[in-house]
Motif scaffolding. Structure first.
Motif, short mmCIF file in Angstrom:
data_model
loop_
_atom_site.label_atom_id
_atom_site.label_comp_id
_atom_site.label_asym_id
_atom_site.label_seq_id
_atom_site.Cartn_x
_atom_site.Cartn_y
_atom_site.Cartn_z
N PRO A 181 -1.17 1.30 -1.81
CA PRO A 181 -1.22 0.00 -2.49
C PRO A 181 -2.60 -0.30 -3.08
O PRO A 181 -3.30 -1.22 -2.63
CB PRO A 181 -0.84 -0.98 -1.37
N GLN A 182 -2.97 0.46 -4.11
CA GLN A 182 -4.29 0.31 -4.71
C GLN A 182 -4.21 -0.17 -6.16
O GLN A 182 -5.17 -0.05 -6.92
CB GLN A 182 -5.04 1.64 -4.66
N PRO A 202 2.13 -3.79 -5.68
CA PRO A 202 0.97 -3.27 -4.95
C PRO A 202 0.71 -1.80 -5.20
O PRO A 202 -0.43 -1.34 -5.10
CB PRO A 202 1.33 -3.53 -3.48
N ASP A 203 1.77 -1.07 -5.56
CA ASP A 203 1.64 0.38 -5.75
C ASP A 203 2.04 0.82 -7.15
O ASP A 203 2.47 1.96 -7.35
CB ASP A 203 2.49 1.12 -4.72
#
Length: 234
Positions: A181-182, A202-203
């Motif tokens: 999730p970056q 999130p991903d």
């Protein structure tokens, strides 16, 4: 009221539609929801559920329409015929405009005078929309949208970075999916390099480049993407 159901869940949609339903409306591919294409058969099932209940079937093509997915409208590939299609964004080529297309009996529901808008149909935006249509058709931008999507997918795969798990979407509306999730951090890093993307999950980051973007610009983005992620591993 409005009832929301999970996207792509035919059983949930069918359970929510009954004789009190006026309209079933959805996107042919989720935009803000993460660039998620409709599962095979989902649009056809949604259309059938709407018509079985005597409801209108409407598709929101504000993000996906006007050639962005490689066809004039994203729903064309599914073969469904909606009663209504909403458009905006790409229709004006940067100027504000929205439109609703109606087909069959639905086209007779709104008559002159039954709906108004203070700035609706302003001549400058309408002229821009006509120019956009001519440019998409005349400059081969439908096929270019498909090339853009393929270029991005191949470029991301060539990075061979374990952070990236793939590319989903259609044409020039895609999301790069991630194993961690970056997305928010990557969005900020890319913005600092001059590239605007959206962390739509999130991903996952969303890319919606202009249909006139060059391969050189796409390569510059992929180079920056590789540099940023390699830097994060060091």
């Amino acid at each position: 009221g409005v009832t929301h159901v999970p996207y792509g869940d035919t059983a949930a949609l069918e359970a929510a539609v009954d004789e009190d339903t006026a309209m079933v409306m959805l996107e042919p591919m989720l935009g803000e929801g993460g660039v998620v294409p409709a599962p095979p058969g989902y649009l056809a099932d949604a259309a059938a559920a709407a018509r079985s209940a005597g409801a209108l079937f409407a598709l929101d093509e504000v993000q996906t329409g006007m050639g962005r997915t490689g066809a004039w409208f994203a729903h064309e590939e599914s073969g469904v015929q909606p009663d209504l299609v909403t458009l905006a964004k790409g229709l004006g080529g940067g100027l504000p405009i929205g439109a609703m297309l109606a087909f069959g009996p639905a086209a007779d529901l709104l008559q002159p005078g039954s709906h108004g808008s203070t700035f609706g149909g302003n001549p400058i935006s309408c002229a821009a929309a006509l120019a956009v249509i001519d440019t998409i058709a005349g400059d081969g931008l439908l096929s270019r949208a498909k090339q853009i999507g393929a270029f991005i997918a191949e470029g991301v795969a060539a990075l061979a970075d374990p952070l990236f798990t793939g590319v989903r979407g259609q044409g020039a509306l895609v999301a790069i999916t991630m194993s961690q999730p970056q997305a928010a951090a990557l969005e900020s890093a890319l913005r600092a390099e001059g590239f605007l993307v959206n962390a739509v999950a999130p991903d996952a980051i969303r890319l919606a480049p202009p249909l006139v973007i060059t391969d050189d610009k796409l390569s510059a983005f992929l180079d920056a993407l590789g540099t940023i992620t390699m830097g994060s591993d060091s």
